[in-house]
Design a protein around this motif. Structure first.
Motif, PDB file in Angstrom:
ATOM      1  N   THR A 236       9.304   5.161  -1.387  1.00  0.00           N
ATOM      2  CA  THR A 236       8.523   5.480  -2.335  1.00  0.00           C
ATOM      3  C   THR A 236       8.329   4.527  -3.479  1.00  0.00           C
ATOM      4  O   THR A 236       7.017   4.420  -4.116  1.00  0.00           O
ATOM      5  N   GLU A 237       9.421   3.627  -3.644  1.00  0.00           N
ATOM      6  CA  GLU A 237       9.216   2.721  -4.688  1.00  0.00           C
ATOM      7  C   GLU A 237       8.295   1.683  -4.436  1.00  0.00           C
ATOM      8  O   GLU A 237       7.662   1.100  -5.222  1.00  0.00           O
ATOM      9  N   TYR A 238       8.078   1.557  -3.033  1.00  0.00           N
ATOM     10  CA  TYR A 238       7.297   0.291  -2.662  1.00  0.00           C
ATOM     11  C   TYR A 238       5.766   0.534  -3.311  1.00  0.00           C
ATOM     12  O   TYR A 238       5.010  -0.534  -3.422  1.00  0.00           O
TER      13      TYR A 238
ATOM     14  N   ASP B 109      10.022  12.149  -1.370  1.00  0.00           N
ATOM     15  CA  ASP B 109       9.662  11.070  -0.741  1.00  0.00           C
ATOM     16  C   ASP B 109       8.428  11.449   0.275  1.00  0.00           C
ATOM     17  O   ASP B 109       7.824  10.577   0.833  1.00  0.00           O
ATOM     18  N   ARG B 110       8.286  12.703   0.600  1.00  0.00           N
ATOM     19  CA  ARG B 110       7.185  12.815   1.618  1.00  0.00           C
ATOM     20  C   ARG B 110       5.705  13.395   1.078  1.00  0.00           C
ATOM     21  O   ARG B 110       4.738  13.201   1.881  1.00  0.00           O
ATOM     22  N   HIS B 111       5.990  13.403  -0.206  1.00  0.00           N
ATOM     23  CA  HIS B 111       4.487  13.629  -1.015  1.00  0.00           C
ATOM     24  C   HIS B 111       4.186  12.284  -1.565  1.00  0.00           C
ATOM     25  O   HIS B 111       4.275  11.844  -2.496  1.00  0.00           O
ATOM     26  N   GLU B 112       3.176  11.714  -0.703  1.00  0.00           N
ATOM     27  CA  GLU B 112       2.534  10.343  -0.847  1.00  0.00           C
ATOM     28  C   GLU B 112       1.062  10.282  -1.106  1.00  0.00           C
ATOM     29  O   GLU B 112       0.289   9.244  -1.092  1.00  0.00           O
TER      30      GLU B 112
ATOM     31  N   GLY C  28       5.174   5.977  -8.143  1.00  0.00           N
ATOM     32  CA  GLY C  28       4.897   4.856  -7.008  1.00  0.00           C
ATOM     33  C   GLY C  28       3.771   5.171  -6.124  1.00  0.00           C
ATOM     34  O   GLY C  28       3.928   4.551  -4.923  1.00  0.00           O
ATOM     35  N   ILE C  29       3.217   6.275  -6.084  1.00  0.00           N
ATOM     36  CA  ILE C  29       2.107   6.658  -5.256  1.00  0.00           C
ATOM     37  C   ILE C  29       0.793   5.956  -5.537  1.00  0.00           C
ATOM     38  O   ILE C  29       0.541   5.558  -6.504  1.00  0.00           O
ATOM     39  N   ALA C  30       0.338   5.488  -4.170  1.00  0.00           N
ATOM     40  CA  ALA C  30      -0.936   5.021  -4.420  1.00  0.00           C
ATOM     41  C   ALA C  30      -2.076   5.583  -4.983  1.00  0.00           C
ATOM     42  O   ALA C  30      -2.067   7.093  -4.601  1.00  0.00           O
ATOM     43  N   ILE C  31      -2.701   5.247  -6.081  1.00  0.00           N
ATOM     44  CA  ILE C  31      -3.905   6.009  -6.607  1.00  0.00           C
ATOM     45  C   ILE C  31      -5.195   5.424  -6.410  1.00  0.00           C
ATOM     46  O   ILE C  31      -5.393   4.283  -6.332  1.00  0.00           O
ATOM     47  N   PRO C  32      -6.415   6.514  -6.555  1.00  0.00           N
ATOM     48  CA  PRO C  32      -7.664   5.613  -6.298  1.00  0.00           C
ATOM     49  C   PRO C  32      -8.080   4.853  -7.475  1.00  0.00           C
ATOM     50  O   PRO C  32      -8.852   4.102  -7.265  1.00  0.00           O
ATOM     51  N   ARG C  33      -7.463   5.036  -8.528  1.00  0.00           N
ATOM     52  CA  ARG C  33      -7.960   4.258  -9.860  1.00  0.00           C
ATOM     53  C   ARG C  33      -6.849   4.537 -10.792  1.00  0.00           C
ATOM     54  O   ARG C  33      -6.083   5.263 -10.865  1.00  0.00           O
ATOM     55  N   ASP C  34      -6.838   3.565 -11.795  1.00  0.00           N
ATOM     56  CA  ASP C  34      -6.161   3.705 -13.136  1.00  0.00           C
ATOM     57  C   ASP C  34      -6.674   5.001 -13.992  1.00  0.00           C
ATOM     58  O   ASP C  34      -7.840   5.114 -14.096  1.00  0.00           O
TER      59      ASP C  34
END
Length: 528
Positions: free
Chosen positions: A447-449, A25-28, A135-141
């Protein structure tokens, strides 16, 4: 299994390490992963086509090019500009200076071997998929699976012809299961078959910005049917449907779709749902008499727009839109959430609810808790949250949790947990570096958010499937949105079924495109 210079071994390690890394959960951040990925053991010498001494080490360049692919930049200039603005990131990448554009171009095209360039592409795609699944934000699909000269015989990677053949069969089956849930109740003896109306609506979704009248004229020539509806007749029949009837038909169709995909091991009929509100393009006409339906935008501007709310499966599940409803003036957020959760819980087992900060009302959160569900929702920062964030900044503390009681009235309280989280690489240097979340299940679900981003990307596709109209008829507008949600859900269900049939696994990045599915629906519904 592999020697130190094996590219297959490097790719296998990246898959294994990234899957474990992003579960923490700390790796985002995907960038932090790229900087931290263990590479010292790998021998780049075999794949380095330069023999003379060079300024930049292969390991550092490998990380830089993976970073470029993560963002999907076509040219080195964007990468150079990005690195120049982030000296801390350059330190993490072991770059004393930022390479110029020509150096990067030569390194990629002349210094890196073909196999190493391919590994960079595969590594970036793997990182995007593993981060996305966590569930980590990514720059693109991530792109569909890339072809590789090292696995040309791998039957788990279907060619396009086989993929489209399987998709055609599944699309035909799914459409025959789903579309009968819709009915116009026109009575017996009608010359035009009812399916022609749904064919026309699907056809309107094929062409961006296509309205009913123009679409009906084109549909006459492209359809294989003898009789097709005129545009005004199509609109009139749709307008006769009440919003309640449209929603009931939609839920029946989605239930049929769920029954189809639930037969696969890859489908999770339980877990996380996201609730959100989207708005149509700003309305520029006269809204007199429609003020309760054409309401303001979420950003509190001077513009007006129709608004629609949805509840969607997210997380490990295929992202189907379970229900949709219009938003009208005077409705509370609690009413909207309660209504959508009623629908969702009739269709699937819900564990966790994700919402945007516009739903941070204590009465909404209390209602969700009383249902026995967990929630994660960001909180709008008030004076006390800003003060706490400033204290955390002074202490250089990245995360903080505290319990909070929210007043419900009549000496009743809702107990929640506030979770402060510092954003990586924030553009701010004050308390705005922090986000505050509320949850009744602690930070373990925070992290699910990140799964909530799926609903935003879904809205972009849904709006692509909508027919155009200038009508102010509220029922017609809502039907167009709901039918677009159905087309989107059919696409995602077809993609899951195709992946399960051809690869025995499911990844969120579709291998069947939306255009593929709409084209196949077009063929299977009597068009073309």
């Amino acid at each position: 299994m592999y020697d130190r210079s094996s590219l297959d071994g490097l790719e296998a390690d990246i898959r294994a390490v990234s899957q474990t890394w992003f579960r923490h959960d700390r790796h985002e951040s995907v960038e932090t992963f790229v900087c931290s990925l263990p590479l010292a053991y790998f021998s780049f010498d075999v794949h380095d086509r330069y023999v003379a001494p060079t300024r930049y080490e292969m390991e550092a360049l490998f990380r830089v090019f993976v970073l470029k692919e993560l963002h999907g930049w076509d040219h080195e200039t964007a990468l150079v500009e990005y690195l120049e603005r982030r000296p801390a990131l350059c330190d993490q990448l072991d770059l004393e200076t930022v390479p110029d554009q020509s150096t990067l171009w030569r390194s990629w095209h002349e210094r890196f071997s073909d196999g190493l360039r391919e590994t960079v592409l595969m590594a970036a795609r793997t990182i995007l998929i593993k981060a996305q699944n966590a569930g980590i934000a990514i720059p693109r699909d991530p792109e569909p699976r890339l072809p590789s000269h090292r696995d040309e015989g791998d039957r788990a990677d279907p060619d396009n012809q086989r993929l489209l053949g399987e998709a055609a069969t599944i699309t035909d089956h799914v459409s025959r299961v789903v579309f009968p849930a819709f009915s116009l109740d026109r009575g017996d003896g009608c010359e035009i078959h009812e399916n022609a109306f749904w064919d026309l609506q699907t056809y309107l979704g094929l062409r961006e910005g296509l309205a009913a009248n123009e679409g009906a004229r084109s549909f006459v020539y492209e359809s294989t049917r003898d009789r097709t509806p005129l545009g005004h007749a199509h609109r009139e029949h749709i307008c006769d449907l009440s919003i309640g009837e449209v929603r009931e038909m939609y839920r029946q169709a989605i239930n049929r779709l769920l029954n189809e995909v639930s037969e696969t091991e890859e489908f999770f009929r339980a877990g996380i749902v996201a609730i959100d509100i989207t708005e149509a393009d700003p309305f520029t006409g006269d809204r007199t008499g429609h003020e309760d339906e054409i309401i303001g935008t979420k950003e509190k501007t001077d513009e007006y727009a129709y608004q629609w709310a949805t509840v969607q499966l997210v997380g490990n599940a295929v992202p189907l839109v379970l229900d949709a409803r219009p938003v009208q003036k005077g409705e509370s957020r609690k009413e909207i959430v309660e209504d959508l959760l009623d629908s969702a819980e009739e269709l699937v087992h819900v564990d966790n609810v994700l919402m945007d900060r516009e739903f941070d009302s204590q009465h909404v959160l209390e209602m969700i808790s009383q249902r026995g569900l967990s929630y994660v929702v960001p909180k709008r920062m008030q004076t006390s949250e800003k003060a706490q964030a400033k204290r955390l900044l002074q202490r250089n503390q990245n995360r903080y949790e505290t319990d909070r009681k929210l007043h419900l009235g009549k000496n009743e309280w809702h107990e929640t947990t506030l979770i402060y989280r510092r954003k990586e690489n924030s553009e701010h240097d004050d308390h705005r570096q922090y986000s505050v979340f509320m949850s009744n299940c602690g930070s373990g679900h925070l992290t699910e958010y990140g799964y909530r981003w799926e609903i935003e990307s879904g809205y972009r596709s849904i709006k692509r499937f909508m027919a155009a109209t200038t009508s102010k008829d509220f029922g017609l507008r809502f039907f167009y949105f709901a039918f677009a949600c159905l087309l989107y859900s059919i696409w995602r269900a077809v993609d899951l079924l195709v992946q399960a049939a051809l690869t025995d696994e499911y990844q969120h990045s579709p291998i069947v495109t939306a255009d593929n599915t709409l084209t196949l629906l077009k063929k299977e519904t009597g068009i073309g």
